[in-house]
Write an enzyme that holds these catalytic residues in place. Structure first.
Site, mmCIF file in Angstrom:
data_model
loop_
_atom_site.group_PDB
_atom_site.id
_atom_site.type_symbol
_atom_site.label_atom_id
_atom_site.label_comp_id
_atom_site.label_asym_id
_atom_site.label_seq_id
_atom_site.Cartn_x
_atom_site.Cartn_y
_atom_site.Cartn_z
ATOM 1 N N GLY A 12 0.778 -1.237 0.000
ATOM 2 C CA GLY A 12 0.000 0.000 0.000
ATOM 3 C C GLY A 12 0.807 1.284 0.000
ATOM 4 C CG ASN A 14 1.336 3.827 -5.711
ATOM 5 O OD1 ASN A 14 2.041 4.820 -5.774
ATOM 6 N ND2 ASN A 14 1.534 2.776 -6.496
ATOM 7 C CG MET A 91 -0.762 -7.149 -7.391
ATOM 8 S SD MET A 91 0.025 -5.907 -8.441
ATOM 9 C CE MET A 91 0.950 -6.962 -9.541
ATOM 10 C CB ILE A 93 -6.632 -8.157 -15.149
ATOM 11 C CG1 ILE A 93 -5.187 -7.640 -15.228
ATOM 12 C CG2 ILE A 93 -7.442 -7.619 -16.328
ATOM 13 C CD1 ILE A 93 -4.427 -8.105 -16.449
ATOM 14 C CG LEU A 94 -11.221 -6.064 -11.268
ATOM 15 C CD1 LEU A 94 -11.836 -4.794 -10.684
ATOM 16 C CD2 LEU A 94 -11.559 -7.266 -10.384
ATOM 17 C CG HIS A 110 2.223 0.943 -16.191
ATOM 18 N ND1 HIS A 110 2.072 -0.396 -15.893
ATOM 19 C CD2 HIS A 110 3.246 1.029 -17.085
ATOM 20 C CE1 HIS A 110 2.969 -1.090 -16.587
ATOM 21 N NE2 HIS A 110 3.687 -0.256 -17.321
#
Length: 208
Positions: A12, A14, A91, A93-94, A110
């Site tokens: 965490g 970020n 992490m 990808i939905l 990114h």
């Protein structure tokens, strides 16, 4: 005041940058109202707790596939009345159903200057390893809207960072975080919350 929901999977850092920016008044017009983690026990949850921010764990391992997991995330976002969803080291990808429900309301940071070193499989140290292999003199970070294309959404902000001869992937990763990621992610969040972002033909325009 817009509700900001932050998605996390790990330490965490970020998220902490966003919390610090919120506390110092850099983020205007919005507030972090919930942190959702894809894993239990990660330090990002402690960061939320330390700042009295609501958190939820929706563990990826508890769901049979990406579609079912995405439905659970979407349900939680709806429950939290999210105005903006921020990927902060998330992490998973939905499924596209989430993006379609929140068009241009989800953003990600990114650790490279998109379109370089991005797309499926480019995350974490691998991004910096590839940058060093190519011998680029500048790298950096990009904040972009999340779309159905991995790292392919409209670019909101970018910041360049110098690559030095003696860099290792770990050293470069740290410099990119400190000099770029932690600065432009809160800026992009604030611009969104202040209604200063407009997307036309897949290009983001920042209003004065």
């Amino acid at each position: 005041m817009k509700n900001i929901v932050v998605l996390v999977s790990g330490g965490g850092t970020n998220l902490q940058a966003l919390i610090d920016a919120q506390d110092s008044g850099i983020i205007k017009g919005g507030k972090i109202t919930c942190v959702i983690s894809s894993k239990p026990g990660v330090y990002a949850l402690e960061r939320a707790k330390n700042h009295n921010i609501k958190s939820r764990v929706i563990a990826r391992k508890d769901y049979p596939d990406v579609e079912e997991y995405s439905r659970a995330i979407l349900s939680a976002l709806d429950e939290e009345k999210a105005d903006l969803v921020v990927y902060a080291g998330f992490m998973t990808i939905l499924d596209e159903l989430v993006v379609r429900a929140y068009p241009y309301k989800m953003m990600n940071v990114h650790p490279a200057l998109i379109p370089s070193f991005c797309g499926k499989g480019y995350y974490g140290l691998r991004v910096h390893e590839e940058a060093l292999k190519k011998g680029v003199k500048l790298t950096g970070a990009t904040v972009h809207f999340v779309t159905e294309v991995c790292d392919g959404g409209p670019i909101i902000l970018q910041k360049a960072v110098e690559v030095k001869n003696e860099d290792t992937p770990e050293i470069l990763q740290k410099r990119v975080m400190e000099q770029a990621e932690w600065k432009i992610l809160p800026q992009a969040v604030s611009l969104f919350c202040e209604d200063k972002l407009e997307v036309r033909d897949e290009i983001v325009y920042i209003k004065d």
